[in-house]
Design an enzyme around this catalytic site. Structure first.
Site, PDB file in Angstrom:
ATOM      1  N   GLU A 157      19.098  53.741  46.168  1.00 10.52           N
ATOM      2  CA  GLU A 157      20.727  52.927  46.347  1.00 10.52           C
ATOM      3  C   GLU A 157      20.811  51.689  44.831  1.00 10.52           C
ATOM      4  O   GLU A 157      20.022  52.064  44.431  1.00 10.52           O
ATOM      5  CB  GLU A 157      20.970  51.549  47.105  1.00 10.52           C
ATOM      6  CG  GLU A 157      19.542  50.594  46.852  1.00 10.52           C
ATOM      7  CD  GLU A 157      19.837  50.119  48.056  1.00 10.52           C
ATOM      8  OE1 GLU A 157      20.640  49.328  48.296  1.00 10.52           O
ATOM      9  OE2 GLU A 157      18.584  49.143  48.485  1.00 10.52           O
ATOM     10  N   GLU A 255      22.891  43.346  56.018  1.00 16.03           N
ATOM     11  CA  GLU A 255      21.503  43.565  54.901  1.00 16.03           C
ATOM     12  C   GLU A 255      22.407  42.622  54.226  1.00 16.03           C
ATOM     13  O   GLU A 255      22.202  42.463  53.094  1.00 16.03           O
ATOM     14  CB  GLU A 255      21.500  44.579  53.353  1.00 16.03           C
ATOM     15  CG  GLU A 255      20.241  44.587  53.237  1.00 16.03           C
ATOM     16  CD  GLU A 255      19.898  45.337  52.111  1.00 16.03           C
ATOM     17  OE1 GLU A 255      18.976  45.665  51.734  1.00 16.03           O
ATOM     18  OE2 GLU A 255      21.266  45.637  51.411  1.00 16.03           O
TER      19      GLU A 255
END
Length: 274
Positions: A157, A255
């Site tokens: 990511e 998140e």
């Protein structure tokens, strides 16, 4: 966002950014109590790449007793509290990384978790960038090969908030994924964290239009502030819906960072207006 996305059961809850008022081993039950059936964690063993079997058992028992499914797990990322952001590209950490991957595979085998996020790591003084990238490619290939044994996927990511982290935009992570895939492993994909991508300057709608079907996973938080949806200005509902309409078939994980008392108020509001 469709009606399906107004319920906690529509999302994976990240128990390393949320419910942090509680000890790690109590967070799975708190997630269940809040209505979530699926969770994900950053590496939950205080920066130790090789926890004991008893520590692993305690973690898995906390999931089992709560009745939640582990859907995502970060590989060992170093000492996050001290500023580390992954060990994939850190020259000299290869042995510990390989040992960690073996434990991650065992956790995946026992829990059914199949998504494993490998934070790339920071550019490090005294280490050549090309050498770090070569180390990263080898480590990611190793991890992909090992998690393939249980049908797992390695995720890479883009990350914000760490200047020395080299993968800041979606294209940076996609380039790494492409490099690893060129050498064989196919079970590696980009984790599209809409918050990090936006903060780092990505045109998130354009990325969704171009590549949504290839996303390995989606995580969300609002901006500015990395709070719950609705605390900032990002059109997260629209982005999620568009990703699915263009072929994304994975899950969406929460998140963001917010106190436990108010963390899920937005879901109640969304349900009322659906």
């Amino acid at each position: 966002m469709s009606q399906a996305f107004t319920s906690p059961t529509s999302y994976i809850l990240n128990c390393s950014t949320l419910l942090t008022e509680l000890p790690v081993l109590e967070r799975a039950q708190a997630a269940k109590d809040a209505g979530f059936d699926e969770v994900e964690f950053w590496w939950p063993f205080d920066g130790n790449p090789t926890p004991t079997s008893a520590e692993v058992d305690e973690f898995i028992d906390s999931l089992d007793s709560a009745g939640v499914a582990l859907k995502g797990l970060n590989l060992w990322a170093g000492n996050m509290a001290a500023g580390d952001r992954g060990m994939v590209s850190i020259i000299g950490a290869e042995e510990d990384f390989a040992a960690n991957v073996a434990i991650v595979v065992e956790i995946g085998r026992r829990t059914g978790c199949r998504a494993f996020n490998a934070l790339y790591g920071l550019r490090t003084d005294g280490q050549d960038a090309a050498g770090q990238d070569a180390t990263a490619a080898a480590n990611l290939a190793l991890a992909a090969g090992k998690v393939a044994e249980i049908g797992g996927t390695v995720l890479v990511e883009p990350v914000s908030g760490a200047e020395a982290y080299p993968l800041k935009r979606y294209a940076d992570a996609a380039e790494v994924v492409g490099r690893v895939r060129a050498d064989g492993p196919e079970n590696i994909a980009v984790l599209a964290d809409f918050y990090h991508m936006h903060v780092n300057g990505d045109d998130v709608p354009a990325v969704i239009e171009a590549d949504a079907a290839n996303f390995g996973h989606i995580q969300i938080a609002d901006a500015e502030g990395r709070g719950a949806p609705g605390t900032g200005s990002l059109p997260l509902r629209d982005w999620i819906d568009r990703a699915y309409s263009l072929g994304y078939t994975g899950s969406v994980a929460l998140e963001y960072k917010q106190d436990r008392a108010t963390a899920f108020d937005w879901l109640d509001r969304a349900a009322q207006t659906a």
